[in-house]
Design a protein around this motif. Structure first.
Motif, PDB file in Angstrom:
ATOM      1  N   TYR A 194      11.634 -42.223  -3.280  1.00 53.61           N
ATOM      2  CA  TYR A 194      10.278 -42.359  -2.749  1.00 53.61           C
ATOM      3  C   TYR A 194       9.176 -42.171  -3.788  1.00 53.61           C
ATOM      4  CZ  TYR A 194      12.706 -42.281   1.687  1.00 53.61           C
ATOM      5  OH  TYR A 194      13.549 -42.590   2.727  1.00 53.61           O
ATOM      6  N   ALA A 195       9.486 -41.581  -4.913  1.00 49.42           N
ATOM      7  CA  ALA A 195       8.464 -41.344  -5.940  1.00 49.42           C
ATOM      8  C   ALA A 195       7.898 -42.662  -6.461  1.00 49.42           C
ATOM      9  CB  ALA A 195       9.061 -40.541  -7.094  1.00 49.42           C
ATOM     10  N   GLY A 196       6.569 -42.744  -6.494  1.00 50.22           N
ATOM     11  CA  GLY A 196       5.907 -43.921  -7.041  1.00 50.22           C
ATOM     12  C   GLY A 196       6.007 -45.165  -6.179  1.00 50.22           C
ATOM     13  N   VAL A 201       5.835 -44.774   7.411  1.00 47.78           N
ATOM     14  CA  VAL A 201       6.464 -43.860   8.358  1.00 47.78           C
ATOM     15  C   VAL A 201       6.049 -44.290   9.759  1.00 47.78           C
ATOM     16  CG1 VAL A 201       6.696 -41.475   9.123  1.00 47.78           C
ATOM     17  CG2 VAL A 201       6.440 -41.985   6.680  1.00 47.78           C
ATOM     18  N   VAL A 202       7.042 -44.556  10.602  1.00 46.89           N
ATOM     19  CA  VAL A 202       6.775 -45.030  11.958  1.00 46.89           C
ATOM     20  C   VAL A 202       7.120 -43.926  12.946  1.00 46.89           C
ATOM     21  CG1 VAL A 202       7.257 -46.824  13.667  1.00 46.89           C
ATOM     22  CG2 VAL A 202       7.370 -47.371  11.221  1.00 46.89           C
ATOM     23  N   GLY A 203       6.169 -43.548  13.791  1.00 50.06           N
ATOM     24  CA  GLY A 203       6.413 -42.518  14.787  1.00 50.06           C
ATOM     25  C   GLY A 203       5.245 -41.558  14.881  1.00 50.06           C
ATOM     26  N   ALA A 204       5.152 -40.854  16.010  1.00 53.36           N
ATOM     27  CA  ALA A 204       4.028 -39.946  16.233  1.00 53.36           C
ATOM     28  C   ALA A 204       4.488 -38.592  16.721  1.00 53.36           C
ATOM     29  CB  ALA A 204       3.050 -40.561  17.234  1.00 53.36           C
ATOM     30  N   GLY A 205       5.607 -38.113  16.166  1.00 54.17           N
ATOM     31  CA  GLY A 205       6.104 -36.796  16.528  1.00 54.17           C
ATOM     32  C   GLY A 205       6.146 -35.878  15.329  1.00 54.17           C
ATOM     33  N   HIS A 206       6.777 -34.723  15.501  1.00 52.27           N
ATOM     34  CA  HIS A 206       6.802 -33.741  14.432  1.00 52.27           C
ATOM     35  C   HIS A 206       7.711 -34.149  13.282  1.00 52.27           C
ATOM     36  CE1 HIS A 206       5.371 -31.295  17.925  1.00 52.27           C
ATOM     37  NE2 HIS A 206       4.470 -31.005  17.016  1.00 52.27           N
ATOM     38  N   SER A 207       8.709 -34.969  13.550  1.00 49.52           N
ATOM     39  CA  SER A 207       9.546 -35.478  12.462  1.00 49.52           C
ATOM     40  C   SER A 207       8.705 -36.345  11.531  1.00 49.52           C
ATOM     41  CB  SER A 207      10.716 -36.292  13.021  1.00 49.52           C
ATOM     42  OG  SER A 207      11.585 -35.487  13.774  1.00 49.52           O
ATOM     43  N   ALA A 208       7.906 -37.237  12.105  1.00 54.20           N
ATOM     44  CA  ALA A 208       7.023 -38.079  11.297  1.00 54.20           C
ATOM     45  C   ALA A 208       6.042 -37.229  10.518  1.00 54.20           C
ATOM     46  CB  ALA A 208       6.276 -39.068  12.194  1.00 54.20           C
ATOM     47  N   ALA A 209       5.518 -36.189  11.148  1.00 52.08           N
ATOM     48  CA  ALA A 209       4.559 -35.315  10.475  1.00 52.08           C
ATOM     49  C   ALA A 209       5.177 -34.662   9.249  1.00 52.08           C
ATOM     50  CB  ALA A 209       4.050 -34.248  11.445  1.00 52.08           C
ATOM     51  N   ASN A 210       6.404 -34.180   9.369  1.00 47.31           N
ATOM     52  CA  ASN A 210       7.066 -33.551   8.231  1.00 47.31           C
ATOM     53  C   ASN A 210       7.255 -34.525   7.079  1.00 47.31           C
ATOM     54  OD1 ASN A 210       8.131 -30.622   8.510  1.00 47.31           O
ATOM     55  ND2 ASN A 210       8.424 -31.477  10.541  1.00 47.31           N
ATOM     56  N   VAL A 211       7.674 -35.742   7.379  1.00 46.05           N
ATOM     57  CA  VAL A 211       7.869 -36.738   6.318  1.00 46.05           C
ATOM     58  C   VAL A 211       6.547 -37.076   5.648  1.00 46.05           C
ATOM     59  CG1 VAL A 211       8.672 -39.071   5.789  1.00 46.05           C
ATOM     60  CG2 VAL A 211       9.895 -37.704   7.473  1.00 46.05           C
ATOM     61  N   LEU A 212       5.504 -37.261   6.426  1.00 47.58           N
ATOM     62  CA  LEU A 212       4.197 -37.623   5.876  1.00 47.58           C
ATOM     63  C   LEU A 212       3.640 -36.508   4.989  1.00 47.58           C
ATOM     64  CD1 LEU A 212       2.791 -39.263   9.100  1.00 47.58           C
ATOM     65  CD2 LEU A 212       3.029 -40.440   6.896  1.00 47.58           C
ATOM     66  N   LEU A 213       3.790 -35.263   5.415  1.00 51.86           N
ATOM     67  CA  LEU A 213       3.309 -34.157   4.596  1.00 51.86           C
ATOM     68  C   LEU A 213       4.072 -34.084   3.277  1.00 51.86           C
ATOM     69  CD1 LEU A 213       2.846 -31.413   7.336  1.00 51.86           C
ATOM     70  CD2 LEU A 213       1.044 -32.593   6.088  1.00 51.86           C
ATOM     71  N   ASP A 214       5.376 -34.336   3.314  1.00 50.75           N
ATOM     72  CA  ASP A 214       6.163 -34.336   2.083  1.00 50.75           C
ATOM     73  C   ASP A 214       5.761 -35.487   1.160  1.00 50.75           C
ATOM     74  OD1 ASP A 214       7.517 -32.095   2.850  1.00 50.75           O
ATOM     75  OD2 ASP A 214       9.393 -33.112   3.357  1.00 50.75           O
ATOM     76  N   LEU A 215       5.511 -36.645   1.737  1.00 54.23           N
ATOM     77  CA  LEU A 215       5.080 -37.789   0.931  1.00 54.23           C
ATOM     78  C   LEU A 215       3.731 -37.514   0.277  1.00 54.23           C
ATOM     79  CD1 LEU A 215       6.116 -40.747   3.274  1.00 54.23           C
ATOM     80  CD2 LEU A 215       7.068 -40.270   1.000  1.00 54.23           C
ATOM     81  N   ALA A 216       2.834 -36.874   1.017  1.00 53.76           N
ATOM     82  CA  ALA A 216       1.525 -36.542   0.453  1.00 53.76           C
ATOM     83  C   ALA A 216       1.660 -35.557  -0.694  1.00 53.76           C
ATOM     84  CB  ALA A 216       0.618 -35.966   1.547  1.00 53.76           C
ATOM     85  N   GLU A 217       2.560 -34.584  -0.560  1.00 56.72           N
ATOM     86  CA  GLU A 217       2.785 -33.639  -1.651  1.00 56.72           C
ATOM     87  C   GLU A 217       3.432 -34.329  -2.838  1.00 56.72           C
ATOM     88  OE1 GLU A 217       5.163 -29.458  -2.583  1.00 56.72           O
ATOM     89  OE2 GLU A 217       4.741 -30.036  -0.509  1.00 56.72           O
ATOM     90  N   LEU A 218       4.360 -35.227  -2.571  1.00 59.44           N
ATOM     91  CA  LEU A 218       5.016 -35.970  -3.653  1.00 59.44           C
ATOM     92  C   LEU A 218       3.998 -36.750  -4.469  1.00 59.44           C
ATOM     93  CD1 LEU A 218       7.740 -36.876  -4.931  1.00 59.44           C
ATOM     94  CD2 LEU A 218       7.728 -38.778  -3.294  1.00 59.44           C
ATOM     95  N   ALA A 219       3.002 -37.298  -3.797  1.00 55.93           N
ATOM     96  CA  ALA A 219       1.992 -38.106  -4.488  1.00 55.93           C
ATOM     97  C   ALA A 219       1.158 -37.287  -5.463  1.00 55.93           C
ATOM     98  CB  ALA A 219       1.078 -38.766  -3.460  1.00 55.93           C
ATOM     99  N   THR A 220       1.136 -35.974  -5.278  1.00 55.88           N
ATOM    100  CA  THR A 220       0.326 -35.121  -6.166  1.00 55.88           C
ATOM    101  C   THR A 220       1.121 -34.582  -7.350  1.00 55.88           C
ATOM    102  OG1 THR A 220       0.832 -33.052  -4.993  1.00 55.88           O
ATOM    103  CG2 THR A 220      -1.003 -34.375  -4.157  1.00 55.88           C
ATOM    104  N   THR A 221       2.430 -34.846  -7.368  1.00 51.56           N
ATOM    105  CA  THR A 221       3.274 -34.223  -8.393  1.00 51.56           C
ATOM    106  C   THR A 221       3.965 -35.213  -9.320  1.00 51.56           C
ATOM    107  OG1 THR A 221       5.177 -34.197  -6.884  1.00 51.56           O
ATOM    108  CG2 THR A 221       3.724 -32.249  -6.896  1.00 51.56           C
TER     109      THR A 221
END
Length: 465
Positions: A194-196, A201-221
């Motif tokens: 997923y880097a770069g 992410v498709v979905g509107a539950g807590h699983s989607a939220a966890n993936v999106l938060l991780d992707l956002a953190e990945l983008a900063t590192t």
């Protein structure tokens, strides 16, 4: 048949809780686990931290067996990851002297029926034992008998597809190597994938939220990564949550952080997008979907993560008389209590063996599988389910009917437009600023949040069971 064991399908949190309750009542039990170890499905999302603390994740009967073996309980206020749940609770519980001899790993249940009769035959049906067709890890097939069956096999291995219509989107199966249906370890073992890159992410539950938060953190590192969030609905109240009103602080924080990232533009949000097709274009992916404004394409995508929930697999119960809610595929009596079309504030009354039984005597669906396609579930709910079911099997009707379930409120309560009754027990009086009758009653007593009290139901990260 009394000498036969009660068969429990699945050695996850709820299946082991069922086994522990059976042992506590002196009933013979046999647990069949398709994976190589207890909590195999939980291990798939082991990197994810639960938003409920240890206090909500340990079954009382399981705790009793563990403490008898000298177990030291984790800090009840701490928040375990999936891996913590397995290593500190599920694995030790499965290895207790009482449970270790009765669990078989690598044992997949292919079919369940009644010995000597198919589902059409009614006469003396309840007098015949259940017959389970078991496939072991070497592919050998055998039949085993049981007095009763508790199906705690979960839904984790049966994800819903990308296609908004409930079937695979056009092109989805052919491009499956670039689509994930679980919760990838974006910051760990799957980082290079997923880097770069641009990930949808498709979905509107807590699983989607966890993936999106991780992707956002990945983008900063590391190399710039782009996250696009597609939801079928434009109502994100369930995933954004109740914030400070949520009685599970970590759950409220999850939604708060996601909302901040969306509002800051770190995550691109596309709502009301019903995916119909996925195509390869110039080496990347393009998603086609229907929106209120017509067809739309989201293009230049490298990876897709589908977090649209799971569905139960009922192939193993084809020869049993099971009764399901026609659209949720939950236990039929449970369906009206958990239907998200009617209960948008997420309430569910305490329920037990009567709601989880089927026309097939002695067969029960428990855990997340009992909820069918309903989107949220908490392990604590499953623990109370199996306590009631085991009491019923033991003939202790009073204990089976004494179902008690007190769960923390979400702090979210919105009236569903499809329902004249709204949520939490009907519409609130027009003179009170409340979403439903129970909410109005709670506010009259000075309470905050949804007001659904002990009926509140909350969802666990990744629908853990």
């Amino acid at each position: 048949m009394l000498e036969l064991p009660i068969a429990v399908i699945g050695a996850g949190p709820v299946g082991l809780a069922a086994a522990a309750n059976l042992v506590a009542r002196g009933l013979p039990v046999k647990v069949y686990e398709a994976g190589a170890a207890a909590g195999a499905s939980v291990s798939d999302w082991g990197h994810v931290r639960l938003f409920s603390p240890w206090a909500y994740n340990v079954d009382p009967a399981g705790r009793a067996l563990l403490e008898k073996a000298g177990w030291q309980a984790p800090d009840e206020a701490a928040y375990p990851t999936g891996s913590d749940l397995v290593s500190a609770y599920l694995a030790p519980l499965s290895q207790t002297p009482e449970l270790a001899p009765v669990i078989e790993y690598g044992a997949r249940i292919k079919a369940i029926g009644r010995r000597g009769v198919d589902k059409v035959v009614s006469r003396d049906r309840e007098l015949r034992p259940f017959q389970l067709t078991v496939v072991d890890s070497d592919g050998r097939v055998r039949r085993e008998l049981a007095r009763a069956v508790i199906d705690a096999s979960g839904t984790w291995t049966s994800p819903n597809p990308l296609g908004a219509g409930g079937v695979a989107a056009e092109g989805e199966e052919g491009l499956a190597d670039r689509i994930a249906y679980s919760i990838p370890d974006v910051l760990g073992r799957d980082r290079a994938t997923y880097a770069g890159r641009t990930t949808v992410v498709v979905g509107a539950g807590h699983s989607a939220a966890n993936v999106l938060l991780d992707l956002a953190e990945l983008a900063t590192t590391g190399p710039a990564a782009r996250a696009i969030w597609l939801t079928r609905s434009n109502n994100l109240s369930r995933v954004y949550g109740g914030g400070a009103n949520d009685q599970l602080a970590a759950r409220g924080d999850l939604g708060r952080r996601l909302r901040q990232l969306v509002e800051a533009g770190s995550i691109e949000l596309v709502t009301s997008f019903a995916a119909t097709a996925v195509r390869e274009v110039n080496g990347q992916l393009a998603l086609d979907g229907e929106t209120p404004d017509g067809l739309r394409t989201v293009s230049a995508v490298d990876r897709i993560v589908v977090c649209t929930g799971q569905r139960p697999d009922f192939s193993l119960t084809r020869e049993l008389r099971i009764e399901l809610d026609p659209w949720l595929e939950s236990a039929r009596a449970l369906g009206p209590m958990i239907d998200p079309n009617l209960h948008s504030c997420g309430s569910v009354p305490p329920h037990g063996h009567r709601e989880l039984a089927h026309p097939e005597p002695g067969f029960y669906t428990v855990g997340i599988k009992s909820y069918g396609r309903a989107p949220t579930f908490l392990m604590l709910t499953g623990y109370e389910q199996v306590r009631s079911v085991v009491a019923a099997i033991a003939g202790d009707v009073a204990a089976a009917d004494a179902v008690q379930l007190v769960l923390p409120e979400t702090g979210v309560c919105t009236t569903a437009p499809e329902s004249a009754g709204g949520c939490c027990g009907g519409p609130a009086p027009s003179s009170i600023d409340a979403c439903c009758a129970d909410d109005a009653s709670a506010k009259a007593q000075g309470k905050t949040g949804c007001g659904c009290g002990s009926s509140s139901k909350i969802g666990e990260t990744a629908q853990a069971q």
